[in-house]
Design an enzyme around this catalytic site. Structure first.
Site, PDB file in Angstrom:
ATOM      1  N   ASP A   8       3.753   0.929   8.228  1.00  8.94           N
ATOM      2  CA  ASP A   8       3.651   0.729   6.775  1.00  8.94           C
ATOM      3  C   ASP A   8       4.261  -0.588   6.293  1.00  8.94           C
ATOM      4  OD1 ASP A   8       2.463   3.400   5.875  1.00  8.94           O
ATOM      5  OD2 ASP A   8       4.112   4.007   7.185  1.00  8.94           O
ATOM      6  N   HIS A  10       2.419  -2.918   5.068  1.00  7.44           N
ATOM      7  CA  HIS A  10       1.643  -3.169   3.840  1.00  7.44           C
ATOM      8  C   HIS A  10       1.693  -4.642   3.439  1.00  7.44           C
ATOM      9  CE1 HIS A  10       0.511   0.976   2.830  1.00  7.44           C
ATOM     10  NE2 HIS A  10       1.677   1.313   3.350  1.00  7.44           N
ATOM     11  N   ASP A  47      -1.179   0.749   8.823  1.00  9.83           N
ATOM     12  CA  ASP A  47      -0.916   0.002   7.588  1.00  9.83           C
ATOM     13  C   ASP A  47      -0.053  -1.244   7.814  1.00  9.83           C
ATOM     14  OD1 ASP A  47      -2.528   1.688   6.202  1.00  9.83           O
ATOM     15  OD2 ASP A  47      -0.922   2.767   5.163  1.00  9.83           O
ATOM     16  N   HIS A  83      -4.709   2.332   4.829  1.00 11.22           N
ATOM     17  CA  HIS A  83      -4.993   1.127   4.044  1.00 11.22           C
ATOM     18  C   HIS A  83      -5.793   0.093   4.819  1.00 11.22           C
ATOM     19  CE1 HIS A  83      -2.156   2.701   1.137  1.00 11.22           C
ATOM     20  NE2 HIS A  83      -2.523   1.752   0.311  1.00 11.22           N
ATOM     21  N   HIS A 162      -0.820   8.266  12.028  1.00  7.44           N
ATOM     22  CA  HIS A 162      -0.576   7.773  10.664  1.00  7.44           C
ATOM     23  C   HIS A 162      -0.922   8.907   9.693  1.00  7.44           C
ATOM     24  CE1 HIS A 162      -0.061   4.528   7.722  1.00  7.44           C
ATOM     25  NE2 HIS A 162      -1.005   5.125   7.034  1.00  7.44           N
ATOM     26  N   HIS A 195       2.820   6.356   7.685  1.00  8.93           N
ATOM     27  CA  HIS A 195       2.224   6.853   6.442  1.00  8.93           C
ATOM     28  C   HIS A 195       3.245   7.380   5.443  1.00  8.93           C
ATOM     29  CE1 HIS A 195      -0.984   7.876   3.802  1.00  8.93           C
ATOM     30  NE2 HIS A 195      -0.854   9.176   3.896  1.00  8.93           N
ATOM     31  N   HIS A 197       6.549   7.123   3.551  1.00  5.63           N
ATOM     32  CA  HIS A 197       7.467   6.023   3.248  1.00  5.63           C
ATOM     33  C   HIS A 197       8.895   6.513   3.092  1.00  5.63           C
ATOM     34  CE1 HIS A 197       4.254   2.905   1.912  1.00  5.63           C
ATOM     35  NE2 HIS A 197       3.887   3.598   2.970  1.00  5.63           N
TER      36      HIS A 197
END
Lengths: 395, 504
Positions: A8, A10, A47, A83, A162, A195, A197
C-alpha cells in the site's frame, strides 16, 4: 533469511504535490533502508501505485529506486492490488516486470475450472506465490476456485495477498469488504498481506505469520491522524520487526466546537499553537461539533494556516466534515420526489438571509437558471453571457 | 363418502364412519352444505355399536371360546367407528371464513380434495412450513404463513427428540436464506445446520446468503469465530453468570473507570476509585479468567479461546450487518460451555436489538428485514428457573422484540419449563409429537387456536408430522414436514464460469 515486506505505497495518491512528494520520499527512504539492511528480497503486497497508470514523474523515481535494488541483486516480488490492477491488462506493473525490475508472483494454470497457483522460487528452499487484489473484492471468487493441493510441499513458503481478513479487521475499518482467513491456503510460513491500512502481526492455527504492514505512508487525513507514519516489516530468520518510516513529524489538533462561536474556535487554535514550533511537521486540524452561531467558514483558518507556516510547518490540513452550523443545520426529510424535497429544503431555510421580494421564488429561479447546461457548440463566453442575462432578469 | 353426521354440538360433531372406509385421527373432512363446504378436523375416534355392552361381551366370548363366528344383524350395520370432529372453516364459492354453523343432520362427509383448497391464497412474504396433511395422507398443497409477521412475533417449536425438529428448522432456514425480508441467526449447539460433512445450508444455491462462524478449522470461505474482549460490556454477562450485587457493582465500576479495557483491568487488578472487598475483586477476576479462558503470565494476558485481545474487533458488527442484509448466520457453539455459548448469543442479540431500536427511532425500521434468532434448548435462557434469577436479553426480546422486528424461534422438548407469559408471546407454534402430557398441556393452554380437544392428536403426531397454531393462520393446520435432503437434491448445484484476470 532476511526480507522486507511492504504494501500500500499508493505512489501518486495525494492530490497536493507537497504531500505527494512526502509519499514518494517515504518509498525512497524505505528502499534505502532495505538496501542498508542487506535484505535478500523485497515483497510488495499490492498497491505500489495508486492507479494502474501512474504519472510519469512518480514512475521515474520509482524506476530509479527499483533499479537500485536490481543493482544490488535484491529481487522484488509483487502482486497487483485493488488500485494498480487493471481488468483490461493495461497496468504499469507489467512494464516494470518486462523491464526485469519486479517479479509478479500471481502465476497459475486453470485446470478443470480450478486455479492452480504456481510457485516462484527465489532461491533453493524459498517459494513465493500469491493472489492479486481487485476492487470490490472480486478476487474472492479466485480464492473460492483455488486448488490448494498443488501448494503443499517442503521449503519456506510465502503467500502474498491483497485482501482484508474478516477476523483481523480493525474496528475503524469495519465496513471494509473482507474475506475469511479460511480462504487462504494453509501451511505457509509467511502470509504477506496488504490492503488494510493498519499494521498487524499475528498467527492462527495453520497460518504461521499473518502480517499486514499497513501503508508505507498514510494515505488520507484520518490515516495520518491515526497512524502518524507508515512503515514495513523486516523478517530476519523468524524474527519479525516493524520498521517505521517517519518522513515528517505529524501534529494533530482535535477541536470541539460544540456551543462555541467561530471566533472562540479560532482563538483556541491560535492559543494552542502559540508556544510551539512546527519545523519539519505536518499539522492536522480537525474541528467538529455544532457552532453556536456563524458558519464554519467564519473560523479564521487563513490566519491559522498563515501562523503555522510562519512557524515552519511543512504542510497544514484541516478537516471540518463533522463541523455543523446552526444556521445550516442538517434537515431530515422524508423520501419524496426531487421537487418535493427541494421545496422542503427551501422552506426549512427561508428567512435566514434578507432579500427583497418573494425569497422562495428567487431561490427556485436561481436553481433553475444555474441548472442550465452549455448548449452543444455554444462558446463558453456566450454561455456565461446567457446565464448572467437570465440571472439579471430575475432581479 | 367417508361417513355421515349423526349429532353433536359445535366443537363436537359426531360422524358415523361408512363401512369399508377408514377415518384417521387428525384427518380433514368436508361436509357439503347449501352455504358452502364445512372443513372439519377429526380429533377423536370411538367404537359405536347397535348392540349393548352385554351382547358385545357375549359375542366376543363365543368367538373366543367356541371359535364360532356368531352374527347378529348385518355386520356392516352392527358395529362401526364414530369420529369426533370440530368445524374449522366454511369454504364458499368465493371465500373462506371461520365456520359458525353446524352441518345438517345426516350430511355426508368426504375427504378433503385439492379442489377444496382453491381459495387458499399464499400470504405476502411466504414462509413454507410443509405440505397440508389429512391424517397420515399428504396433499400436494404447501402450507405457508406470512414470514415477516410470523418471525417477528416469535415461533415455538416443541417436540420430543427424533420427531423432526432439526429437519423443520433446516427447512425453514433453507426457505429463508434467499428471502430479503428476514435475517436468521442460528446459535447451533450441535453444529448440525451448516452441514460440514453432510447436506446442509452450505448447499444453498444462493451464494453468499449463508454465513458460517466456527471456532476451529473453518471450511474454506467460512469464518473463524473470534470475539474481541474489548467489545464486551458488563451487562452482556446478565443471565450468563450469576454475580452478587457487590460483584456486579465492581464490574460496573471497572467499566466506568477503564472503559473498553475493563476486563484487562480486572485481571491486572488495577485500582478503583471506590473501595471493594478484596474477596469480591478476587472472585470476579477468577470468574472472568475462567469465562474468557485468559492466561495471566508475567503481567501479560494471553488468550486461548475465541475471546481475543487483538482479533475479532468487528465480528459482532459483521454478523449484525449480515443479518441486516437478510442473510442467514450460523454460529457453531458446539464446543463451548453453556455460559460461553450464552455470552456469544447475548452479545449478538444485544447488538441486534440495539440497532433495531435505533432504526425505529430514526424511522427507518420499515426498510429493514425481520431478524429472527434460533434458540435450541430454549429453556436454558427462557426457563422459569433462569428468569427467576433475573432477565436476560432473550426474555427481553420475547417480550418486546416484535415491536422492533426482532423475533425468536425457540426450540424445546420441555415447553412447560418456559413461563406462561413468554409461551403466550410465541404467536406461532409448530407442534411436533409430544408424549408427555404436562408438556402437551403447556402448549395447548398457550396456543393461538383452541386446541383443548387436540391432546390426542398431538400425542399421535408421528415423525415428520406437525400441527401449526398461529395468530396468522385461520385454523390449526396439520402438516407433513418434507425431508431436508430432498430439498437439497431438488436445488442441485450451479456452476458459474469463472475468469481469472490478472493471473499469469
Amino acid at each position: 533469511m532476511r526480507f522486507a515486506h511492504m504494501a500500500d505505497c499508493h505512489l501518486g495518491a495525494w492530490r497536493d504535490p507537497k504531500m505527494r512528494a512526502v509519499n514518494l520520499e517515504a518509498f525512497c527512504r524505505a528502499i534505502a533502508e532495505m538496501i542498508e539492511e542487506k535484505v535478500d528480497f523485497v515483497l510488495i503486497s499490492g498497491d505500489l501505485f495508486n492507479t494502474s497508470l501512474p504519472p510519469l514523474d512518480i514512475l521515474k523515481t520509482t524506476v530509479q529506486k527499483l533499479r537500485l535494488l536490481q543493482k544490488k541483486d535484491i529481487p522484488v516480488y509483487i502482486i497487483a492490488g485493488s488500485h494498480d490492477f487493471s481488468p483490461s491488462g493495461k497496468t504499469i506493473l507489467d512494464v516494470l516486470e518486462e523491464a526485469g525490475l519486479v517479479v509478479n508472483v500471481v502465476r497459475g494454470d486453470i485446470v478443470d475450472g480450478k486455479l492452480q497457483l504456481r510457485f516462484t522460487e527465489h532461491e533453493a528452499g524459498v517459494f513465493i506465490t500469491g493472489m492479486l487484489g481487485r476492487k470490490g473484492m472480486l478476487e474472492r471468487s479466485y480464492y473460492e476456485s483455488l486448488d490448494i493441493s498443488r501448494l503443499k510441499g517442503e521449503g519456506f513458503k510465502i503467500f502474498m495477498f491483497h485482501t482484508a481478513l474478516e477476523e483481523f479487521k480493525p474496528k475503524e475499518l469495519e465496513k471494509m469488504d473482507a474475506a475469511p482467513l479460511s480462504l487462504l491456503p494453509k501451511g505457509f510460513d509467511y502470509y504477506a498481506g496488504g490492503h488494510v491500512h493498519s499494521p498487524l502481526e499475528t498467527s492462527e492455527e495453520g497460518y504461521k505469520h499473518i502480517v499486514f504492514p499497513g501503508p508505507l505512508f498514510p494515505n488520507s487525513f484520518s490515516e495520518l491522524e491515526q497512524l502518524k507514519r507508515g512503515g514495513y516489516f523486516l523478517y530476519d530468520d523468524g524474527k519479525i520487526t516493524f520498521k517505521p518510516i517517519q518522513v515528517y513529524n505529524v501534529f494533530t489538533l482535535d477541536i470541539d466546537a460544540q456551543h462555541r462561536l467561530p471566533e472562540q474556535v479560532t482563538s483556541d487554535i491560535l492559543e494552542r499553537i502559540e508556544d510551539k514550533e512546527f519545523t519539519h511537521t505536518i499539522v492536522l486540524i480537525r474541528v467538529s461539533g455544532t457552532l453556536e452561531a456563524g458558519k464554519p467558514s467564519d473560523i479564521g483558518f487563513p490566519e491559522i494556516f498563515s501562523r503555522l507556516h510562519e512557524k515552519s510547518a511543512y504542510f497544514v490540513m484541516k478537516n471540518t466534515s463533522a463541523l455543523k452550523s446552526k444556521e445550516f443545520e442538517e434537515v431530515k426529510l422524508e423520501q419524496k420526489s426531487v421537487s418535493e424535497m427541494e421545496d422542503g429544503l427551501i422552506r426549512e431555510h427561508l428567512g435566514q438571509i434578507k432579500v427583497s421580494g418573494d425569497e422562495k421564488a428567487l431561490i427556485k429561479g436561481l436553481m433553475s437558471t444555474l441548472d442550465e447546461e452549455k448548449h452543444e457548440g455554444e462558446r463558453k463566453q456566450d454561455f456565461e453571457q446567457r446565464i448572467l442575462a437570465a440571472l439579471d432578469g430575475q432581479h | 363418502m367417508k361417513g355421515i353426521v349423526i349429532y353433536g354440538d359445535y366443537g363436537k360433531i359426531l360422524v358415523r364412519q361408512k363401512s369399508g372406509e377408514s377415518i384417521e385421527l387428525g384427518e380433514l373432512l368436508v361436509a357439503e352444505t347449501p352455504k358452502g363446504n364445512i372443513l372439519m378436523h377429526v380429533y377423536d375416534l370411538a367404537y359405536g355399536s347397535q348392540l349393548s355392552q352385554q351382547h358385545l361381551e357375549l359375542v366376543s366370548g363365543i368367538t373366543l371360546e367356541e371359535g364360532e363366528d356368531l352374527e347378529f344383524m348385518e355386520p356392516h350395520l352392527r358395529n362401526y367407528t364414530l369420529a369426533f370432529l370440530k368445524p374449522l372453516l366454511m369454504i364458499s364459492k368465493t371465500r373462506t371464513q371461520l365456520c359458525k354453523t353446524l352441518p345438517d343432520f345426516f350430511s355426508a362427509v368426504r375427504e378433503i380434495t385439492q379442489d377444496d383448497l382453491r381459495h387458499f391464497t399464499k400470504p405476502k412474504n411466504p414462509i413454507t412450513l410443509g405440505k397440508l396433511r389429512s391424517g397420515s395422507k399428504v396433499l400436494d398443497f404447501d402450507i405457508s404463513l406470512d414470514g415477516k409477521k410470523v418471525l417477528s412475533h416469535h415461533v415455538l417449536i416443541p417436540g420430543t427428540t427424533g420427531r423432526g425438529k432439526s429437519v423443520l428448522v433446516s427447512n425453514i432456514l433453507w426457505g429463508c436464506a434467499d428471502k430479503d425480508y428476514c435475517g436468521m441467526l442460528v446459535l447451533d449447539p450441535h453444529d448440525e445446520y451448516y452441514g460440514r460433512n453432510r447436506p446442509g445450508l452450505k448447499d444453498h444455491p444462493k451464494k453468499g446468503s449463508v454465513i458460517y462462524y466456527t471456532p476451529k478449522n473453518p471450511p474454506p470461505g467460512c469464518n473463524t469465530l473470534k470475539i474481541n474482549v474489548m467489545n464486551i460490556r458488563p451487562h452482556h454477562l446478565n443471565g450468563v453468570i450469576d454475580f452478587s450485587d457487590p460483584q456486579r457493582q465492581a464490574l460496573g465500576m471497572y467499566y466506568k473507570q477503564y472503559g473498553q479495557r475493563w476486563v484487562e483491568s480486572v485481571i491486572l487488578e488495577k485500582p478503583l476509585d471506590v473501595q471493594f472487598k478484596d474477596d469480591t475483586l478476587a472472585v470476579i477476576k477468577r470468574r472472568l479468567l475462567y469465562l474468557f479462558d485468559l492466561k495471566f503470565v508475567n503481567n501479560r494476558l494471553f488468550c486461548n479461546s475465541i475471546f481475543d485481545l487483538q482479533a475479532g474487533q468487528t465480528t459482532i458488527q459483521d454478523i449484525c450487518d449480515d443479518l441486516e442484509q437478510g442473510k442467514t448466520v450460523i454460529v457453531d457453539t458446539s464446543s463451548f460451555s453453556g455460559s460461553v455459548e450464552l455470552l456469544i448469543g447475548s452479545l449478538i442479540a444485544n447488538e441486534v436489538l440495539r440497532r433495531y431500536r435505533k432504526h425505529k427511532m430514526d424511522n427507518t425500521l420499515e426498510d429493514k428485514p425481520v431478524i429472527s434468532i434460533i434458540l435450541e434448548e430454549a429453556p436454558r435462557v427462557l426457563g422459569k428457573a433462569v428468569l427467576e434469577r433475573g432477565d436476560n436479553i432473550f426474555s427481553t426480546i420475547a417480550r418486546e422484540g416484535r415491536k422492533f422486528k426482532v423475533g425468536l424461534v425457540a426450540i424445546t422438548q420441555l415447553p412447560s419449563l418456559i413461563p406462561r407469559e413468554i409461551l403466550a408471546n410465541m404467536n406461532t407454534k409448530i407442534i411436533l409429537g409430544i408424549e408427555m402430557a404436562p408438556e402437551r398441556q403447556a402448549i395447548i393452554e398457550s396456543a393461538a387456536q383452541d386446541l383443548s380437544q387436540d391432546n390426542r392428536t398431538i400425542a399421535s403426531l408421528d415423525i415428520g408430522e406437525a400441527l401449526i397454531t398461529s395468530n396468522f393462520a385461520r385454523f390449526a393446520m396439520p402438516i407433513r414436514i418434507p425431508l431436508f435432503d430432498d430439498l437439497v437434491k431438488q436445488a442441485g448445484k450451479k456452476t458459474v464460469k469463472q475468469d481469472f484476470l490478472g493471473v499469469k
